[in-house]
Scaffold this motif. Structure first.
Motif, PDB file in Angstrom:
ATOM      1  N   ILE A  37     -24.808 -12.445 -54.851  1.00  0.00           N
ATOM      2  CA  ILE A  37     -26.024 -12.056 -55.550  1.00  0.00           C
ATOM      3  C   ILE A  37     -26.137 -12.882 -56.823  1.00  0.00           C
ATOM      4  O   ILE A  37     -25.167 -13.502 -57.275  1.00  0.00           O
ATOM      5  CB  ILE A  37     -26.044 -10.549 -55.874  1.00  0.00           C
ATOM      6  N   ASP A  38     -27.302 -12.889 -57.405  1.00  0.00           N
ATOM      7  CA  ASP A  38     -27.537 -13.675 -58.613  1.00  0.00           C
ATOM      8  C   ASP A  38     -26.675 -13.163 -59.771  1.00  0.00           C
ATOM      9  O   ASP A  38     -26.520 -11.949 -59.952  1.00  0.00           O
ATOM     10  CB  ASP A  38     -29.022 -13.592 -58.996  1.00  0.00           C
ATOM     11  N   ALA A  93     -27.302 -12.939 -62.808  1.00  0.00           N
ATOM     12  CA  ALA A  93     -28.048 -12.117 -63.762  1.00  0.00           C
ATOM     13  C   ALA A  93     -28.024 -10.635 -63.385  1.00  0.00           C
ATOM     14  O   ALA A  93     -28.142  -9.764 -64.246  1.00  0.00           O
ATOM     15  CB  ALA A  93     -29.489 -12.616 -63.862  1.00  0.00           C
ATOM     16  N   GLU A  94     -27.865 -10.348 -62.076  1.00  0.00           N
ATOM     17  CA  GLU A  94     -27.798  -8.966 -61.628  1.00  0.00           C
ATOM     18  C   GLU A  94     -26.404  -8.376 -61.805  1.00  0.00           C
ATOM     19  O   GLU A  94     -26.239  -7.152 -61.809  1.00  0.00           O
ATOM     20  CB  GLU A  94     -28.179  -8.882 -60.150  1.00  0.00           C
ATOM     21  N   ARG A  95     -25.406  -9.237 -61.937  1.00  0.00           N
ATOM     22  CA  ARG A  95     -24.030  -8.787 -61.871  1.00  0.00           C
ATOM     23  C   ARG A  95     -23.275  -8.849 -63.179  1.00  0.00           C
ATOM     24  O   ARG A  95     -22.325  -8.090 -63.393  1.00  0.00           O
ATOM     25  CB  ARG A  95     -23.307  -9.655 -60.825  1.00  0.00           C
ATOM     26  N   PHE A  96     -23.654  -9.748 -64.036  1.00  0.00           N
ATOM     27  CA  PHE A  96     -22.886  -9.981 -65.252  1.00  0.00           C
ATOM     28  C   PHE A  96     -23.752  -9.892 -66.506  1.00  0.00           C
ATOM     29  O   PHE A  96     -24.918 -10.265 -66.480  1.00  0.00           O
ATOM     30  CB  PHE A  96     -22.231 -11.381 -65.223  1.00  0.00           C
ATOM     31  N   ARG A  97     -23.124  -9.435 -67.577  1.00  0.00           N
ATOM     32  CA  ARG A  97     -23.705  -9.520 -68.911  1.00  0.00           C
ATOM     33  C   ARG A  97     -22.657 -10.118 -69.818  1.00  0.00           C
ATOM     34  O   ARG A  97     -21.516  -9.641 -69.839  1.00  0.00           O
ATOM     35  CB  ARG A  97     -24.135  -8.157 -69.427  1.00  0.00           C
ATOM     36  N   VAL A  98     -23.021 -11.136 -70.539  1.00  0.00           N
ATOM     37  CA  VAL A  98     -22.101 -11.789 -71.461  1.00  0.00           C
ATOM     38  C   VAL A  98     -22.608 -11.564 -72.877  1.00  0.00           C
ATOM     39  O   VAL A  98     -23.759 -11.870 -73.183  1.00  0.00           O
ATOM     40  CB  VAL A  98     -21.990 -13.301 -71.165  1.00  0.00           C
TER      41      VAL A  98
END
Length: 199
Positions: A189-190, A192-197
């Motif tokens: 999946i993209d 952006a849907e999975r991670f926040r930095v």
């Protein structure tokens, strides 16, 4: 990325076409699995993970027990597909049964009452890490595997067959053997849907 751990993780894939064309001996595979579990982390170093390593006819017997446990639960018209799937697991060299010792969990709950509610959760973390470590170690050795969850349907039958202690709770099963088919391309999946930095 040229990180050796990431490279090993990339080799870990679900293999459903298993065979018996391995160069490693059962003793070598046993040692590999034991080391992978031994070095897996656990809360408070509790080492709650347990494993039963089945080879050859014993592994086949496990999948026979699964089949017979599922027979009264699966509609007759769908059972053929179930049998085929189970036969693909039995076609490998062996199966690892992953357990968690509930006596260890209860002992920690009594010893550290403040964290009592967390120890069952942390036990699940421990078995998950032991499973990943084992799967990755097998993949690094060129051995195919997949992770299955036929618990609790087969728990009682397996416990009787191999005299499993009552405190051991079956969490997953890992059939393994030679890779008899290529892996499909893995998709993601993209980000952006999975991670926040946050920096």
């Amino acid at each position: 990325m040229n990180n050796p751990v990431i490279q090993s993780l990339r080799k870990r894939r679900s293999q459903y076409s298993l065979g018996r064309n391995l160069s490693q001996s059962p003793a070598e595979i046993e040692a590999l699995i034991k080391e992978a579990i031994r070095w897996s982390p656990s809360s408070f170093n509790s080492q709650s993970s347990r494993a039963v390593i089945l080879f050859g006819a014993q592994s086949e017997r496990f999948w026979e027990l699964v089949r017979e446990s599922l027979r009264p639960l699966v509609p007759a018209e769908a059972f053929g597909g179930t049998e085929q799937k189970l036969a693909s697991f039995a076609a490998g060299v062996g199966t690892v049964l992953f357990y968690e010792d509930q006596d260890v969990v209860k002992g920690l709950q009594e010893q550290f009452a403040l964290y009592a509610d967390n120890f069952p959760v942390w036990s699940e973390h421990s078995t998950g890490m032991a499973q990943l470590a084992t799967w990755t170690a097998l993949a690094e050795a060129g051995i195919g595997a997949s992770l299955q969850h036929y618990n609790p349907v087969v728990d009682e039958a397996a416990a009787r067959e191999w005299s499993i202690p009552e405190s051991w709770k079956l969490r997953a099963q890992m059939p393994f053997g030679s890779n008899e088919a290529p892996f499909a391309e893995k998709t993601f999946i993209d980000d952006a849907e999975r991670f926040r930095v946050v920096a």
